[in-house]
Design a protein around this motif. Structure first.
Motif, PDB file in Angstrom:
ATOM      1  N   GLU A 227      -7.485   5.199   1.150  1.00 15.64           N
ATOM      2  CA  GLU A 227      -7.992   6.165  -0.314  1.00 15.64           C
ATOM      3  C   GLU A 227      -6.544   5.795  -0.690  1.00 15.64           C
ATOM      4  OE1 GLU A 227      -8.788   5.976   2.621  1.00 15.64           O
ATOM      5  OE2 GLU A 227     -11.452   6.152   2.229  1.00 15.64           O
ATOM      6  N   ALA A 228      -5.368   6.312   0.405  1.00 15.35           N
ATOM      7  CA  ALA A 228      -4.072   6.758  -1.319  1.00 15.35           C
ATOM      8  C   ALA A 228      -3.895   5.482  -1.674  1.00 15.35           C
ATOM      9  CB  ALA A 228      -3.529   6.449   0.270  1.00 15.35           C
ATOM     10  N   ILE A 256     -12.944   5.573  -3.951  1.00 15.83           N
ATOM     11  CA  ILE A 256     -11.997   6.919  -3.775  1.00 15.83           C
ATOM     12  C   ILE A 256     -10.626   8.005  -3.912  1.00 15.83           C
ATOM     13  CG2 ILE A 256     -12.831   8.532  -1.692  1.00 15.83           C
ATOM     14  CD1 ILE A 256     -14.173   6.659  -0.353  1.00 15.83           C
ATOM     15  N   TYR A 259     -10.631   7.304  -8.177  1.00 14.14           N
ATOM     16  CA  TYR A 259     -11.585   9.049  -8.520  1.00 14.14           C
ATOM     17  C   TYR A 259     -10.896  10.542  -8.781  1.00 14.14           C
ATOM     18  CZ  TYR A 259     -16.205   6.659  -9.901  1.00 14.14           C
ATOM     19  OH  TYR A 259     -16.523   6.269 -10.276  1.00 14.14           O
ATOM     20  N   ARG A 260     -10.112   9.978  -6.814  1.00 19.49           N
ATOM     21  CA  ARG A 260      -9.298  11.474  -7.611  1.00 19.49           C
ATOM     22  C   ARG A 260      -8.559  12.238  -7.746  1.00 19.49           C
ATOM     23  NH1 ARG A 260      -9.096  16.290  -5.409  1.00 19.49           N
ATOM     24  NH2 ARG A 260     -11.420  15.539  -3.886  1.00 19.49           N
ATOM     25  N   SER A 263      -9.268  12.908 -11.752  1.00 18.91           N
ATOM     26  CA  SER A 263     -10.238  14.298 -12.136  1.00 18.91           C
ATOM     27  C   SER A 263      -9.054  15.027 -11.778  1.00 18.91           C
ATOM     28  CB  SER A 263     -11.158  14.474 -11.000  1.00 18.91           C
ATOM     29  OG  SER A 263     -10.141  14.523  -9.592  1.00 18.91           O
ATOM     30  N   GLU A 264      -7.893  14.748 -11.489  1.00 15.38           N
ATOM     31  CA  GLU A 264      -6.602  15.509 -11.078  1.00 15.38           C
ATOM     32  C   GLU A 264      -6.164  15.430 -11.992  1.00 15.38           C
ATOM     33  OE1 GLU A 264      -4.259  15.281  -7.991  1.00 15.38           O
ATOM     34  OE2 GLU A 264      -5.206  15.476  -6.236  1.00 15.38           O
ATOM     35  N   LEU A 286     -19.632   9.048  -4.258  1.00 20.14           N
ATOM     36  CA  LEU A 286     -18.800   9.377  -5.698  1.00 20.14           C
ATOM     37  C   LEU A 286     -19.959   9.466  -7.071  1.00 20.14           C
ATOM     38  CD1 LEU A 286     -16.394   5.855  -5.638  1.00 20.14           C
ATOM     39  CD2 LEU A 286     -15.750   8.111  -4.707  1.00 20.14           C
ATOM     40  N   SER A 287     -18.968  10.218  -7.708  1.00 22.03           N
ATOM     41  CA  SER A 287     -19.196  11.047  -9.029  1.00 22.03           C
ATOM     42  C   SER A 287     -18.440  10.936 -10.052  1.00 22.03           C
ATOM     43  CB  SER A 287     -20.226  12.024  -9.054  1.00 22.03           C
ATOM     44  OG  SER A 287     -20.158  12.969  -9.767  1.00 22.03           O
TER      45      SER A 287
END
Lengths: 344, 344
Positions: A227-228, A256, A259-260, A263-264, A286-287
């Motif tokens: 993820e990182a 994942i 995505y984050r 979105s930020e 996920l969305s």
DNA sequence: CATAGTACCGTAAACGTTTACGGTCGTCAG
DNA sequence: CTGACGACCGTAAACGTTTACGGTACTATG
């Protein structure tokens, strides 16, 4: 009086016959065999493994070597757990015990393997996290211990291997994205030691070339396979003057984090950038939904086990037509993450 | 001529002396020992493990039993990898080989263990994913094979255990949240079979009671210990008429999914709801940063290994004052996720 | 009936170690 | 000189199996 001797005495027959009965030899009366089996389970007799091993020169153990700390393997740990699960079901059929040999991240895998082999630990090995050049192969070949690898390598000693089809993914993904009008396509790549990464990059480049496009070196992101790593890729990408319009996330778990990161910054997959990735159990949540490749990790494990057994003389007749070398196709599941298209 | 016999012949001494020299017995001339050691490494001699095991009745193997498929364990797989790493460093000191015994999710852990033990596989075992009532304990105690568990259980046969301090976490978290004005505090809980979950809920309730508050049963969320579980909890929570203002996410990895669930509804941790969780390597990339508990998984592994060795006669003298039972405190790292406060 | 063949079983060696026991040699005290 | 003792080492048994070999008893075939 212990072990098989005790059982033999209890039945008033010789230990030789008991052994033969238990091991399914043909030259023992079926009625005798029945009695032996019954008494064995009644007395809870189980053959001592050290005794067998010493006599037979075989341990009945198969080792699945993995490395703790997944920064280099290119997959999250759950990946291996699932593969392991598949491997285990096959070996259980042959009463082989499968154990996981986890090489600590602080230890040299080469040394670790040497220790394991020297002790005569296992009858066969499954190697993962194979390096682009992997000295373990030659060592094992010299020791004549059967093994199979999860991952191709430039080192080749004729052993069976199974691998993921990163090349196919590159081809399909690039074609798809180009058809949707993308020209600036980014890719992520696993650690440089992983041969698969090179195959992926090379194929990505040639697939682009077939469309008259070039792979911009600035758009190749090395990433930790977690993820990182994905989060970091997103940050790098967002900081660029001229952002790509599409990206291939070849490592399973990085979507994942990616995505984050998006979105930020207020960006949305499928609307502001096209993403093609690979599915994991987590990625289904996920969305917007991920467009990505998927495979049955368990089936992969089964194939891996069968390939190994096919090369072990004692078991090869069970798997006369096992596929010894195979790239494991993944299937594309369409989602919303690559909906973003450009006018051509 | 093979093995130790070959070595003995090469040195023109008896095999007994060679064995004694290699095993560090006192009754062998130091000069002889030196010669033996030298010749051994020169000829690449390594004692056959089956032979040793047969003679000594000991395998030099320690098994770390885990389960594939983590839906029940309460931690992501990376948790165990790190713990394993710590365990391994300790056993390596004693030339004990550590292997991971991964019980397939399709198999009954009880049966699996029985098989392993019957075969005389390991000298000692580390059990994880311990159940609230765990039949394996009594079995192992009866077989007199040393073991230690990661996780308390209601079943107690006097074995050592280490466990996480969910009770302490409940206490600290509740106090902290109540002090910030929260009255409706939700908690997540791991699988019902996990004893730790019960301890956590009970302590949460009593900590609330100390402030004159009650734990609303509707605010106790069972959750799979993964991203999907966290996402699901978020959805349940968002669907409530009367939402809680704070939540304790006791499983490591669910924070990621929970964050995502919130953000899809436009809610922000620390602004619209207070969150206290537990840190994992991934959680450091959450934004806003997570207020959560953290521990060194590796140290936990080390302590686990030492507790086991302390109960094994052959090694106990190395660890005269190992802690045999211990709840492993976690440290609270303050982040932004619980910044949300209410007027009192 | 003689012989060959078959089905079944017992015997004992072998796998590679460790270790209890006893033996040899030298030293040292009486 | 004698005896005791210690340092070191060799011998052989034991751990629990598997399996090659040979033996017995029975059946079938001529």
């Amino acid at each position: 009086m212990t072990g098989i001797r005790r059982l033999a005495q209890h039945l008033d027959i010789s230990i030789g016959t008991v052994s033969r009965a238990l091991n399914g030899r043909p030259d023992v009366n079926e009625e005798t065999r029945r009695r032996v089996l019954e008494a064995a389970s009644e007395l809870g007799y189980v053959p001592n493994q050290s005794g067998r091993s010493l006599r037979q020169g075989t341990t009945n153990i198969i080792g699945f070597m993995m490395q703790t700390g997944t920064e280099i393997t290119g997959q999250g740990d759950t990946f291996f757990m699932s593969v392991f699960d598949g491997v285990q079901t096959v070996f259980a059929r042959h009463r082989l015990d499968l154990v996981a040999l986890l090489c600590s991240s602080s230890e040299d895998p080469d040394d670790y393997l040497r220790r394991v082999v020297a002790r005569g630990f296992a009858d066969g090995l499954i190697l993962s996290a194979t390096q682009r050049h992997d000295p373990r192969f030659e060592f094992l070949a010299k020791q004549k211990i059967p093994f199979v690898t999860l991952g191709r390598s430039l080192t080749d000693v004729g052993q069976p291997w199974l691998d993921l089809d990163f090349e196919g993914m590159a081809q399909v993904s690039i074609d798809r994205l180009v058809a949707r009008g993308h020209r600036r396509i980014a890719v992520t790549r696993p650690h440089d030691d992983i041969n698969l990464g090179h195959l992926f990059i090379d194929r990505s480049a040639s697939a682009l070339a077939a469309h008259g496009l070039a792979l911009d070196p600035d758009l190749v992101f090395s990433s930790l396979p977690n993820e990182a790593g994905g989060y970091h890729v997103a940050q790098q990408l967002l900081a660029m003057k001229e952002r790509p319009t599409a990206i291939l996330l070849v490592n399973e778990t990085i979507a994942i984090g990616f995505y984050r990161g998006l979105s930020e910054a207020g960006l949305k997959p499928g609307r502001d950038i096209a993403i093609i990735g690979r599915h994991s159990p987590q990625s289904h949540f996920l969305s917007p939904s991920l467009t990505g490749f998927t495979l049955s990790r368990r089936d992969l494990g089964i194939a891996l086990a069968e390939a190994l057994l096919a090369t072990m003389p004692a078991f090869s007749h069970f798997y006369p037509d096992a596929e010894l070398r195979k790239v494991w196709k993944e299937e594309l599941v369409e989602g919303e993450s690559d909906a973003f298209t450009l006018a051509t």
